[in-house]
Design a protein around this motif. Sequence first.
Motif, PDB file in Angstrom:
ATOM      1  N   THR A  45     -30.638   3.923  -8.793  1.00 28.35           N
ATOM      2  CA  THR A  45     -29.295   3.381  -8.607  1.00 28.35           C
ATOM      3  C   THR A  45     -28.636   4.060  -7.409  1.00 28.35           C
ATOM      4  OG1 THR A  45     -29.074   3.021 -10.987  1.00 28.35           O
ATOM      5  CG2 THR A  45     -27.057   2.954  -9.688  1.00 28.35           C
ATOM      6  N   SER A  46     -28.039   3.234  -6.584  1.00 31.35           N
ATOM      7  CA  SER A  46     -27.280   3.774  -5.459  1.00 31.35           C
ATOM      8  C   SER A  46     -25.984   2.976  -5.338  1.00 31.35           C
ATOM      9  CB  SER A  46     -28.085   3.699  -4.159  1.00 31.35           C
ATOM     10  OG  SER A  46     -28.397   2.355  -3.832  1.00 31.35           O
ATOM     11  N   GLY A  47     -25.075   3.496  -4.539  1.00 32.53           N
ATOM     12  CA  GLY A  47     -23.794   2.827  -4.332  1.00 32.53           C
ATOM     13  C   GLY A  47     -23.429   2.829  -2.870  1.00 32.53           C
ATOM     14  N   ALA A  48     -22.696   1.811  -2.450  1.00 35.08           N
ATOM     15  CA  ALA A  48     -22.242   1.715  -1.056  1.00 35.08           C
ATOM     16  C   ALA A  48     -20.740   1.446  -1.047  1.00 35.08           C
ATOM     17  CB  ALA A  48     -22.985   0.609  -0.315  1.00 35.08           C
ATOM     18  N   CYS A  49     -20.019   2.166  -0.203  1.00 29.11           N
ATOM     19  CA  CYS A  49     -18.598   1.926   0.031  1.00 29.11           C
ATOM     20  C   CYS A  49     -18.488   1.231   1.381  1.00 29.11           C
ATOM     21  CB  CYS A  49     -17.820   3.236   0.017  1.00 29.11           C
ATOM     22  SG  CYS A  49     -17.837   4.047  -1.610  1.00 29.11           S
ATOM     23  N   VAL A  50     -18.159  -0.044   1.357  1.00 30.69           N
ATOM     24  CA  VAL A  50     -18.208  -0.880   2.555  1.00 30.69           C
ATOM     25  C   VAL A  50     -16.789  -1.275   2.951  1.00 30.69           C
ATOM     26  CG1 VAL A  50     -19.249  -2.913   3.609  1.00 30.69           C
ATOM     27  CG2 VAL A  50     -20.402  -1.766   1.697  1.00 30.69           C
ATOM     28  N   GLU A  51     -16.469  -1.020   4.209  1.00 32.92           N
ATOM     29  CA  GLU A  51     -15.141  -1.392   4.700  1.00 32.92           C
ATOM     30  C   GLU A  51     -15.055  -2.900   4.909  1.00 32.92           C
ATOM     31  OE1 GLU A  51     -12.016  -0.337   8.348  1.00 32.92           O
ATOM     32  OE2 GLU A  51     -14.132   0.218   8.510  1.00 32.92           O
ATOM     33  N   PHE A  92     -11.741  -0.791   1.303  1.00 31.76           N
ATOM     34  CA  PHE A  92     -13.166  -0.637   1.005  1.00 31.76           C
ATOM     35  C   PHE A  92     -13.475  -1.295  -0.335  1.00 31.76           C
ATOM     36  CE2 PHE A  92     -12.642   2.453   4.241  1.00 31.76           C
ATOM     37  CZ  PHE A  92     -13.898   2.666   4.810  1.00 31.76           C
ATOM     38  N   ILE A  93     -14.686  -1.835  -0.454  1.00 31.26           N
ATOM     39  CA  ILE A  93     -15.190  -2.392  -1.696  1.00 31.26           C
ATOM     40  C   ILE A  93     -16.421  -1.591  -2.100  1.00 31.26           C
ATOM     41  CG2 ILE A  93     -16.559  -4.141  -0.467  1.00 31.26           C
ATOM     42  CD1 ILE A  93     -16.067  -6.008  -2.856  1.00 31.26           C
ATOM     43  N   LYS A  94     -16.536  -1.317  -3.398  1.00 33.38           N
ATOM     44  CA  LYS A  94     -17.660  -0.521  -3.878  1.00 33.38           C
ATOM     45  C   LYS A  94     -18.738  -1.439  -4.458  1.00 33.38           C
ATOM     46  CE  LYS A  94     -18.716   3.659  -6.498  1.00 33.38           C
ATOM     47  NZ  LYS A  94     -18.113   4.785  -7.247  1.00 33.38           N
ATOM     48  N   VAL A  95     -19.965  -1.226  -3.974  1.00 35.55           N
ATOM     49  CA  VAL A  95     -21.100  -2.061  -4.354  1.00 35.55           C
ATOM     50  C   VAL A  95     -22.142  -1.179  -5.032  1.00 35.55           C
ATOM     51  CG1 VAL A  95     -22.883  -3.639  -3.533  1.00 35.55           C
ATOM     52  CG2 VAL A  95     -20.656  -3.565  -2.388  1.00 35.55           C
ATOM     53  N   GLN A  96     -22.580  -1.591  -6.225  1.00 32.46           N
ATOM     54  CA  GLN A  96     -23.657  -0.892  -6.931  1.00 32.46           C
ATOM     55  C   GLN A  96     -24.965  -1.636  -6.702  1.00 32.46           C
ATOM     56  OE1 GLN A  96     -22.938  -0.124 -11.075  1.00 32.46           O
ATOM     57  NE2 GLN A  96     -25.097   0.246 -11.534  1.00 32.46           N
ATOM     58  N   LEU A  97     -26.031  -0.881  -6.352  1.00 30.93           N
ATOM     59  CA  LEU A  97     -27.338  -1.491  -6.097  1.00 30.93           C
ATOM     60  C   LEU A  97     -28.378  -0.843  -6.992  1.00 30.93           C
ATOM     61  CD1 LEU A  97     -26.014  -0.984  -2.839  1.00 30.93           C
ATOM     62  CD2 LEU A  97     -27.467  -3.010  -2.775  1.00 30.93           C
ATOM     63  N   GLU A  98     -29.070  -1.670  -7.765  1.00 33.14           N
ATOM     64  CA  GLU A  98     -30.115  -1.190  -8.659  1.00 33.14           C
ATOM     65  C   GLU A  98     -31.460  -1.477  -8.019  1.00 33.14           C
ATOM     66  OE1 GLU A  98     -29.188  -3.402 -12.117  1.00 33.14           O
ATOM     67  OE2 GLU A  98     -27.548  -2.071 -12.748  1.00 33.14           O
ATOM     68  N   GLY A  99     -32.121  -0.433  -7.583  1.00 37.70           N
ATOM     69  CA  GLY A  99     -33.391  -0.565  -6.884  1.00 37.70           C
ATOM     70  C   GLY A  99     -33.924   0.808  -6.541  1.00 37.70           C
ATOM     71  N   PRO A 100     -35.198   0.894  -6.131  1.00 36.78           N
ATOM     72  CA  PRO A 100     -35.856   2.190  -5.955  1.00 36.78           C
ATOM     73  C   PRO A 100     -35.509   2.919  -4.665  1.00 36.78           C
ATOM     74  CG  PRO A 100     -37.380   0.419  -5.441  1.00 36.78           C
ATOM     75  CD  PRO A 100     -36.119  -0.238  -5.931  1.00 36.78           C
ATOM     76  N   GLN A 101     -34.682   2.337  -3.792  1.00 35.36           N
ATOM     77  CA  GLN A 101     -34.407   2.971  -2.514  1.00 35.36           C
ATOM     78  C   GLN A 101     -32.946   2.758  -2.129  1.00 35.36           C
ATOM     79  OE1 GLN A 101     -37.399   0.506  -0.543  1.00 35.36           O
ATOM     80  NE2 GLN A 101     -35.774  -0.359   0.722  1.00 35.36           N
ATOM     81  N   GLU A 102     -32.603   3.189  -0.906  1.00 37.84           N
ATOM     82  CA  GLU A 102     -31.260   2.962  -0.384  1.00 37.84           C
ATOM     83  C   GLU A 102     -31.276   1.690   0.460  1.00 37.84           C
ATOM     84  OE1 GLU A 102     -30.574   6.566   1.682  1.00 37.84           O
ATOM     85  OE2 GLU A 102     -30.040   7.699  -0.109  1.00 37.84           O
ATOM     86  N   TYR A 103     -30.149   0.997   0.535  1.00 39.19           N
ATOM     87  CA  TYR A 103     -30.086  -0.310   1.191  1.00 39.19           C
ATOM     88  C   TYR A 103     -28.876  -0.366   2.120  1.00 39.19           C
ATOM     89  CZ  TYR A 103     -33.235  -1.457  -2.647  1.00 39.19           C
ATOM     90  OH  TYR A 103     -34.282  -1.454  -3.541  1.00 39.19           O
TER      91      TYR A 103
END
Length: 830
Positions: free
Chosen positions: A691-697, A645-656
């Motif tokens: 701020t949200s984060g995604a763990c993507v396989e 898995f790779i961890k991605v940080q997203l800066e924005g007002p919602q989830e993506y």
Amino acid sequence: MVLHPAAKVREAGQDATLCCKASGTPAPQKYFWYHNGTLLQGPAQRSSGRLELRGLAPQQAGTYHCKASSEAGAIRSAPAQLTVLAQGQQSCRAEPEPSLVELPSECPQDASGSRYYNVGRCPASPCPGGPAEPAGCGEESGRCCGVRRMELREVPCAGSVLPVKVVAECGCGPCAQPRVLVQGRVTAADTGEPLRFGHIFLGGRKVGFTGYQGSFTIEVPPDTRRLVTRFVDGQQRLVDTVKVLPFDRRGGAVYQEVKMLRKKEPVELDGGRNNAIPLGESGGREPVGELVLPAGVFLRPSGEVFNGTVKASVTFVDPRDMATASAASSDLSFANAEGEIVPLRTYGMFAVDFREGDSGAALQAGPVQVRMDAGQVWMAEHLQKMKLWSLNPESGLWEEEGELRPAGASRRKREERTFLVGNLEIRERRLFNLDVPEDRRCFVKVRAYSNEKFNPYEQLEGVVVSLINLEPQPGFPSNPRAWGRFDSVVTGPNGACLPAFCDGQRPDAYTALVTATLGGEELEAVASSPKLNPNAVGVAQPYLGKLGYRRSDHEDAALKKTAFQINVAKPDPNNVDESNGPVYSYRSLRECEEAPVSANHLRFYRVEVDKYEYNVVPFKESDVTSWTSDYLAWWPNPQEFRACFIKVQLEGPQEYMVRSRNVGGSHPRTRGQLYGLRDSRSVRDPLLDNTSGACVEFKCGGMLFDQSLVDRTLVSIIPQGSCRRTAINGLLRDYLSRHPPLADNNHTGAFSMLAPLDPLGHNYGIYTVTDQNPRLAKEIAIGRCFAGTSDGFSREMRAAEGTAVTFSCQERPPGRESFFQRLLSAPAQA
């Protein structure tokens, strides 16, 4: 029974040999063989655990089992199916069976918007052996129906094409021999403290230790039908626990959480005086009974009477306390006079530990008296059947120590009580039980699904479904008075049938609490409020009303949604509404196991609305036998699964939504070819605004299935919408630059890399876990990714911890289809 007869497939005219073997003291000398429940006559069928069938005829097909007996008792084997085919009859059709996979959302296949595509499958059924097939005992490695040929097809998808491999032809070949594993974790029931370096026994043989965190892995020996496992705390703080662990005989790993009871603090007794220890007095409850210890009852192993100070610890498992069900030992079964393994209903278990006060040396006890308060037995018929049992730690079966007989009444606390009294000798460290045999038995049909659409082709296999029998308060079915027994079964391709106590006169005489887990993940049950939907539950009215289905959050929405409770109402044979499941009479097990998916059944499902997985080579992670040896297989090794898995940080007002696109990067056979896609929705960080984060396989780099060359997968990470890459983890960037070639990262709306061959860890924003269970490997990796550490586990996102790449996203993302259309049509370049 240490060897059970194995299922076999033969053509008419061939021979077959079935074998069984039992152990015991004294050793069993007589064996009896049965065909479809009928005893086979003849001396050859009575003297040997070997049944030889020559020149098979079609009428000899069916189920076979054996029974071994001695003066100590009897034991019956599990049944084995013998299939006899006519000469030339096909056991494996060349045409594959239908099997649907879900395509990405931008790939509808017809005007209705359906995204399901038939990739085919071959049933893992056995094929007949050749004329030279050895007529031996045990399982046959033999030949099985499997994939003979696959074809690569291209599916129209958002103005581009999506590759998919489908089964083109089935045929007989060598059977797969996957490893059968049970994994899990052992903890104390009261504190959750792990059993560190505890001893693990299979039968009487020590096979290993638990890890520092209480984890364990057991490889199931061939021919095993009941996996009896004993966990022992070397520091003697916890009571020895014997578990009959469920496993999937087709292969793969099943995960189990094991709870151990803490030993009760010892009390000091004078061995030269009469003593009594109450059983089950905790929690402000009246004791279930007491253990009466006469003067001079304690003995050293040499037989010498010990009259000094005794430290006595008696730990009682009280079924009136619902929390003790998960920590109780065995599966509450015994072998009756016919050798059939049948269930018990418990009124309490206790473990004793007697030691000399000064030296701590273990003591035995001569005849002691067990007195049980008859007022604690709420079913009058149980008073005549109550017995005292001890647990055999090697077989996992309860053995009768004696009966409990009514004794004279005694006056205590101003009220008169009647006791059931029995005697027993304590010569070894065993668990004892106050139980009655229960013959009111049924089976409950349960299925698990990958989502709440409940599509028949999206059933989950390898799910551990557990059922606890409850005895409800009269008029209050949601308030159980006590639990009576428990069982666990692993789902197969057609669900699972769980044994349960039932009653045909009073529907609510017994209730059942049912849960389901997959790789440690709890599945969700169908809702029962605010309105009960029979189509969703899977059971038609009016039978559903009789069952009184209630999910665990029925009265309190704050409770978990991972269990349901039903009345185990035995079906009325004269009522057509009750002839189609989900409860089946005990003699209808085969009908339950073979019931079509259209028949009534109860349901669990995974909650994964924010994830999507697509493999070019289809594979069901819950069924290891569905693995195909192909260069484009996502998992190159079916014996060991490595999740990345790779961890991605997203800066924005919602989830993506964030997608990984995985294609061959360096291997000459797969370069530029798609392995698969993974979508994951980001999760908000509760501590950081916008701020949200995604763990993507992504597909790990490494050897492909032929183990000849490594492939560094070309991984593209692209978030949905108007996002711009703003940062790359410095350690990861340095690692990639030191391990060329570098992927093209000119597009600021994405991040690309050739997958590292090393397990980098959280400092790089990469999380890698290897396990024999693919779902468990993913769960552990995701937990570490959320926490941003290499050994932690969290369900709360820490987006800024252990991140690989950061994106800044605008408020209004474009439609998902246009985003993925660009991604699918993008060239794969390294």
